[in-house]
Structures are given as structure tokens and as C-alpha cells.
Design a protein around this motif. Structure first.
Motif, short mmCIF file in Angstrom:
data_model
loop_
_atom_site.label_atom_id
_atom_site.label_comp_id
_atom_site.label_asym_id
_atom_site.label_seq_id
_atom_site.Cartn_x
_atom_site.Cartn_y
_atom_site.Cartn_z
N PHE A 1 0.84 -1.20 0.00
CA PHE A 1 0.00 0.00 0.00
C PHE A 1 0.87 1.26 0.00
O PHE A 1 0.60 2.21 -0.75
CB PHE A 1 -0.94 0.02 1.21
N GLY A 2 1.91 1.26 0.81
CA GLY A 2 2.81 2.41 0.86
C GLY A 2 3.52 2.64 -0.45
O GLY A 2 3.60 3.78 -0.94
N PHE A 3 4.03 1.56 -1.04
CA PHE A 3 4.74 1.69 -2.32
C PHE A 3 3.81 2.15 -3.43
O PHE A 3 4.15 3.04 -4.21
CB PHE A 3 5.40 0.35 -2.70
N PHE A 4 2.62 1.57 -3.49
CA PHE A 4 1.66 1.96 -4.53
C PHE A 4 1.26 3.43 -4.38
O PHE A 4 1.16 4.15 -5.37
CB PHE A 4 0.43 1.07 -4.52
N ALA A 5 1.02 3.87 -3.14
CA ALA A 5 0.67 5.27 -2.91
C ALA A 5 1.82 6.19 -3.31
O ALA A 5 1.60 7.24 -3.94
CB ALA A 5 0.29 5.48 -1.44
N PHE B 1 -1.37 2.52 -10.73
CA PHE B 1 -1.06 2.26 -9.32
C PHE B 1 -2.27 2.52 -8.43
O PHE B 1 -2.45 1.84 -7.42
CB PHE B 1 0.17 3.04 -8.86
N LEU B 2 -3.11 3.47 -8.81
CA LEU B 2 -4.35 3.67 -8.06
C LEU B 2 -5.26 2.45 -8.20
O LEU B 2 -5.86 1.99 -7.22
CB LEU B 2 -5.07 4.93 -8.55
N LEU B 3 -5.33 1.89 -9.39
CA LEU B 3 -6.09 0.65 -9.58
C LEU B 3 -5.49 -0.50 -8.76
O LEU B 3 -6.22 -1.32 -8.21
CB LEU B 3 -6.13 0.26 -11.06
N MET B 4 -4.17 -0.54 -8.67
CA MET B 4 -3.53 -1.58 -7.86
C MET B 4 -3.91 -1.42 -6.39
O MET B 4 -4.15 -2.41 -5.69
CB MET B 4 -2.01 -1.57 -8.05
N ILE B 5 -3.99 -0.18 -5.91
CA ILE B 5 -4.41 0.07 -4.53
C ILE B 5 -5.84 -0.44 -4.34
O ILE B 5 -6.14 -1.11 -3.34
CB ILE B 5 -4.30 1.57 -4.18
N LEU B 6 -6.72 -0.13 -5.28
CA LEU B 6 -8.11 -0.58 -5.16
C LEU B 6 -8.22 -2.10 -5.18
O LEU B 6 -8.93 -2.69 -4.35
CB LEU B 6 -8.95 0.03 -6.29
N HIS B 7 -7.54 -2.73 -6.13
CA HIS B 7 -7.58 -4.19 -6.20
C HIS B 7 -6.99 -4.82 -4.93
O HIS B 7 -7.54 -5.78 -4.39
CB HIS B 7 -6.82 -4.70 -7.43
N LEU B 8 -5.89 -4.26 -4.46
CA LEU B 8 -5.27 -4.81 -3.25
C LEU B 8 -6.18 -4.64 -2.04
O LEU B 8 -6.30 -5.55 -1.22
CB LEU B 8 -3.91 -4.14 -2.99
N ALA B 9 -6.84 -3.49 -1.95
CA ALA B 9 -7.77 -3.28 -0.83
C ALA B 9 -8.92 -4.29 -0.87
O ALA B 9 -9.37 -4.76 0.18
CB ALA B 9 -8.32 -1.85 -0.87
N LEU B 10 -9.35 -4.64 -2.06
CA LEU B 10 -10.47 -5.59 -2.18
C LEU B 10 -10.06 -7.03 -1.86
O LEU B 10 -10.88 -7.80 -1.38
CB LEU B 10 -11.08 -5.51 -3.59
#
Length: 164
Positions: free
Chosen positions: A96-100, A136-145
Motif C-alpha cells: 500500500f505504501g509503495f503503490f501510494a 497504481f491507483l487501480l492496484m491500490i483498489l484491487h489490493l484493498a479488495l
């Protein structure tokens, strides 16, 4: 919530399929035109290159979601159940930190290239580089899900075909 998640994943996949189909169609048309008429589209290679950049970033989240990125699980597998849970939690925080951070870097890079234009299409390059923060925002969303599932059991990509 599950319905929204399924719609999000389906939309992400549909955009990838349509983008790949458009890219293949443009390149196919360009190759056919080059051999059949001796003329080619001056912008086709540029569209293909920039489409590939966007498709790569748009597809990273789906690959992450399905555990398709490279992973080394030896350390995790060697730990007891509680240790695995802690390690997966740490991994999630780092991701999450890296993606942000990469969203921030991508926006900065996008803004720095706002005056440049592509050679053939004359598109502002910031729209090409926008693929990075969007991806990377999409990666954050997918990872959160998938984070709750990942914390419980991890994401595993099997090399074996399903038995059926």
C-alpha cells in the motif's frame, strides 16, 4: 458490495480486452496497408506503443488480484500460521505504501511532462504518463479488495491445470 467489486473487475477486464483489440486492429490495418498499398499509417506505431503502456498499467491490478505477479513464498511457508499472518500484514502495508508513493511520483512525472507532445499524434505526453498513477491507483483498489482474503490465506497462482 460484492456486486460492485464484480462490476469493477469486469469493467477493468473489458477495458483491457477492448484496448488490446483496438491496438491489434490498428497494427493489423497498418501492416496490411503497408504490404497491400505500400502506405502505412504514420501514427500507428505511436498508438501501439502508448496503448501498450496503458494496457500494462491497467492490467497490473488484475494480475495482482489473481496472484499472477512473481512471488517468492519460501519464507512465508516456513513460518507458523501466526507468523504467516504477520508477514502478510507487513507485506500489505509495504505494498500500500509503495503503490501510494508511485501514484504521487506518477502525478509528479505527469505534471513535469505536460508541455511535451508526442511526435506523430501531438498528444500531450502527460496523458501518456497518466497511465502510471492511474495504474497504481487501480492496484491500490484491487489490493484493498483482496486484502482480507490475502491476510487469511495468501494469494496462490497454481501452475497445474484444474482437475475436473
Amino acid at each position: 458490495m460484492r456486486r460492485i467489486e464484480h462490476a469493477f473487475v469486469a469493467l477493468n477486464g473489458a477495458v483491457l480486452v477492448l484496448g488490446l483489440a483496438a491496438m491489434a486492429g490498428i497494427l493489423g490495418w497498418n501492416v496490411a496497408g503497408r504490404y497491400l498499398t505500400g502506405n502505412s499509417l504514420t501514427w500507428a506505431d505511436e498508438v501501439a506503443r502508448y496503448s501498450m503502456i496503458w494496457l500494462t498499467f491497467l492490467g497490473c491490478g488484475l494480475a495482482l488480484r489473481h496472484g499472477a505477479h512473481a512471488a517468492i513464498t519460501n519464507a512465508q511457508d516456513a513460518l507458523p500460521a501466526r507468523g504467516q499472518l504477520v508477514l502478510r500484514g507487513v507485506i500489505l502495508l509495504i505494498l500500500f505504501g509503495f503503490f501510494a508513493f508511485m501514484v504521487w511520483v506518477g502525478i509528479d512525472y505527469m505534471n513535469r511532462t505536460s508541455i511535451q507532445r508526442s511526435a506523430a499524434l501531438q498528444v500531450p505526453m502527460k496523458w501518456i504518463y497518466a497511465a502510471m498513477p492511474v495504474g497504481f491507483l487501480l492496484m491500490i483498489l484491487h489490493l484493498a479488495l483482496v486484502a482480507p482474503q490475502y491476510l487469511r490465506a495468501g494469494l496462490q497462482q497454481s501452475d497445474e491445470a484444474p482437475v475436473g
